[in-house]
Design a protein around this motif. Sequence first.
Motif, short mmCIF file in Angstrom:
data_model
loop_
_atom_site.label_atom_id
_atom_site.label_comp_id
_atom_site.label_asym_id
_atom_site.label_seq_id
_atom_site.Cartn_x
_atom_site.Cartn_y
_atom_site.Cartn_z
N TYR A 28 51.97 -32.76 -21.24
CA TYR A 28 52.11 -31.92 -22.42
C TYR A 28 50.99 -32.21 -23.42
CZ TYR A 28 56.69 -30.50 -20.72
OH TYR A 28 57.71 -29.97 -19.97
N ASP A 29 50.59 -33.48 -23.54
CA ASP A 29 49.47 -33.82 -24.42
C ASP A 29 48.17 -33.22 -23.89
OD1 ASP A 29 50.96 -35.32 -26.26
OD2 ASP A 29 50.83 -37.11 -25.01
N LEU A 30 48.00 -33.22 -22.58
CA LEU A 30 46.76 -32.71 -21.98
C LEU A 30 46.73 -31.19 -21.91
CD1 LEU A 30 46.26 -35.16 -18.96
CD2 LEU A 30 44.91 -35.07 -21.06
N HIS A 31 47.86 -30.58 -21.55
CA HIS A 31 47.87 -29.15 -21.17
C HIS A 31 48.68 -28.27 -22.10
CE1 HIS A 31 45.96 -30.44 -17.46
NE2 HIS A 31 46.96 -31.27 -17.23
N LEU A 32 49.50 -28.82 -22.96
CA LEU A 32 50.31 -28.14 -23.95
C LEU A 32 51.50 -27.41 -23.35
CD1 LEU A 32 50.64 -27.55 -26.97
CD2 LEU A 32 49.26 -25.50 -26.66
N GLY A 33 51.26 -26.36 -22.59
CA GLY A 33 52.37 -25.59 -22.01
C GLY A 33 51.82 -24.42 -21.23
N GLY A 34 52.68 -23.42 -20.97
CA GLY A 34 52.24 -22.19 -20.35
C GLY A 34 51.38 -22.37 -19.13
N ARG A 35 50.20 -21.72 -19.15
CA ARG A 35 49.31 -21.75 -18.00
C ARG A 35 48.83 -23.17 -17.70
NH1 ARG A 35 43.75 -19.84 -18.99
NH2 ARG A 35 44.09 -18.69 -17.08
N GLY A 36 48.76 -24.05 -18.69
CA GLY A 36 48.28 -25.40 -18.44
C GLY A 36 49.24 -26.22 -17.61
N ILE A 37 50.49 -26.27 -18.02
CA ILE A 37 51.49 -27.03 -17.27
C ILE A 37 51.69 -26.42 -15.89
CG2 ILE A 37 53.92 -27.73 -17.17
CD1 ILE A 37 52.36 -29.32 -19.20
N ALA A 38 51.76 -25.10 -15.82
CA ALA A 38 51.95 -24.43 -14.53
C ALA A 38 50.81 -24.73 -13.58
CB ALA A 38 52.11 -22.93 -14.72
N ALA A 39 49.57 -24.65 -14.07
CA ALA A 39 48.42 -24.93 -13.22
C ALA A 39 48.42 -26.39 -12.76
CB ALA A 39 47.12 -24.61 -13.96
N ARG A 40 48.85 -27.30 -13.64
CA ARG A 40 48.89 -28.71 -13.26
C ARG A 40 49.94 -28.96 -12.17
NH1 ARG A 40 46.69 -33.53 -15.28
NH2 ARG A 40 46.98 -35.03 -13.59
N ILE A 41 51.09 -28.32 -12.30
CA ILE A 41 52.11 -28.45 -11.26
C ILE A 41 51.57 -27.93 -9.93
CG2 ILE A 41 54.36 -27.61 -10.47
CD1 ILE A 41 55.25 -27.60 -13.41
N LEU A 42 50.92 -26.78 -9.95
CA LEU A 42 50.38 -26.19 -8.72
C LEU A 42 49.27 -27.07 -8.14
CD1 LEU A 42 50.34 -22.47 -9.84
CD2 LEU A 42 51.79 -23.46 -8.06
N ALA A 43 48.47 -27.69 -8.99
CA ALA A 43 47.42 -28.60 -8.51
C ALA A 43 48.02 -29.80 -7.80
CB ALA A 43 46.55 -29.06 -9.68
N GLU A 44 49.17 -30.25 -8.26
CA GLU A 44 49.83 -31.41 -7.66
C GLU A 44 50.64 -31.04 -6.42
OE1 GLU A 44 49.50 -34.55 -8.63
OE2 GLU A 44 48.33 -34.16 -10.44
N GLU A 45 51.26 -29.87 -6.43
CA GLU A 45 52.21 -29.53 -5.39
C GLU A 45 51.60 -28.79 -4.20
OE1 GLU A 45 55.58 -30.15 -5.21
OE2 GLU A 45 55.43 -31.42 -6.98
N LEU A 46 50.51 -28.05 -4.43
CA LEU A 46 49.87 -27.30 -3.34
C LEU A 46 48.72 -28.10 -2.76
CD1 LEU A 46 49.66 -23.72 -4.94
CD2 LEU A 46 51.45 -24.64 -3.44
#
Length: 614
Positions: A28-46
């Motif tokens: 949350y500190d790095l990406h805030l929310g929205g597209r940032g958190i979603a993109a980080r999840i996808l970077a980790e999970e895919l």
Amino acid sequence: MYGVEGRYLDVDLTEERVADYEVPARWYDLHLGGRGIAARILAEELDGSEGPLDAGNLLIFSTGPLQGTNLGGAGRHCISAKSPKTGSVSDSYAGGYFGHQLGLSGYDGILIRGEAQRPLYLTLLGAKGRLRSAEELWGETTYETEEELIEKYQGARVSSIGPAGENGIRFSCIISDMGRAAGRPGFGAVMGAKKLKAVVVRGEGEKSLYDKEGFAEIRKDFARKLVDEEGKNFGKYGTSGGVLGLNELGILPTENFRRGEFEHADKISGESLYENYLTSRETCSGCPVRCKRVVRAEFGGEEVNGAGPEYETVASFGSLCLNDDLSAIIVANKKCNEYGLDTISTGVTIAYAMEACEKGYLQTPRELELDWGNSKTIVELIDRIARREGFGERLADGIGVLEEELGTNFAQQLKGQELPMHDPRGKKGLGLSYATSPRGATHVEGMHDTVFEGNDVARELGLEGRYDRLAVEDKAELAKVYEDLMSFTNSAIMCRFTTFNRAGDRYIYPEVREALQAVTGKELDAEEMLTIGERNLVLLKLLAARENYDRTHDDLTDRLKSRLPCGGSAGEGLPQHTLEEMVDEYYALRGYGESGPTNEKLEELSLNELERDN
């Protein structure tokens, strides 16, 4: 951090099971929310091997700290996944009320994985997720689905797909609030492949605020700023109020981008829509601007009394196809919303087919006259495409597939994404954004040069003075700053029309940061704001590199490199050598190598965990 829950609902459709997905606080500190958190999840999970329509792809609905607060401009949500259009991770945004409910749901978002064995829909009611049978809903339009589910779950909001998503149309979208579309990347097809018909959310919680009293005052002041003279005018005509201005500049996409002016632009303008069809105006949660059109019209025996078209829809079914019948455009918009079709891609596809027929590359059935300006055929084709019926089947997978089959060179798409309704030959920085975007051509995040032709409003971004839309000098730097700003906007999931849109008339990001501080307790200055935006945009570029996108894919169509023949931007183009020089400068500023962000850039942005081997 206040304002977030720290978790997503984790939905496994294959196992028909729901759980919690804990989001690291650092994200949350790095990406805030929205597209940032979603993109980080996808970077980790895919891992990059998943096909967009495979069970391994993830579909994510996300919010940020401001959703659920009723701040004007924050009535939005983000949807992310691998796109059937580009093959890489992309995202899409929709306004309305769904995002507000999700922001109060007890979760910051919903992560959907796997593939159901039968049609299902998801409910998230009072922080409890549950999968339910959607077999009786399968085959229904988005409007029918939403009506039934809202009646069943009073106070809830619904995002759903129609027959287009069920039929795997590559440019199908997800619809909420009777006409709010999360369009462009083809996520309706992703949802359809997963056999997920709808998501129903009713938020029954309360947003945790760092400074509740302070935020209440900020929200009131923010609303007052949104209804200044410029805001009132925008609310009056909506986004389609831009038709005449773009036509005067010679950059209203016309006749499949052959030219930039339409002799009947006045007939499809926002003023015409307002005077002849508008019955009332709608809005998004908490927003006083009320820019959404509610219209009444009739065409071909079909009546519309509801959501009206945005600018992109007006242009794609209008000037792009040489169609000056606004009533037909209104009906086309309704049909796309009901079927769950992206209006831009549908219009661009039809315009391409019109040109292909004109040039003899394509033949239609005898009863289907696909000539320029034929409004009856435009409306009829929407039915055929959504149902994959007859000639519609040939268009259903998009113009990239069809162009490869026909061997033409006039399909207006980049990285598989059809062009939006802004001609970059008269906005040179936008051409650079189109070419380099990891999402394909995008108007929401691409740099619009005309914004900077007005007053000096973005001084805190290090941008001073006015910029010529037709110049190429300094556009790489300008594009980078603007894209980072829009990426931050999409991470906060704020509406760009309420924050920074028109030339010199509005720039209220200091107020956005004040609101964020009151909600989260996190203080941001302009530099940190841009860094968050850059970090989250670089994530998408990194994910595109996983799919083998590199510098060679950052290009424009041949038509966009040629000169406009007439109008206010006559003689303007983006020739290959000019584009390459702009991209080279842009890559240097971004810290990109041939295949995207370098490890040095990732380290600079605190993305060390995502460094690459090569």
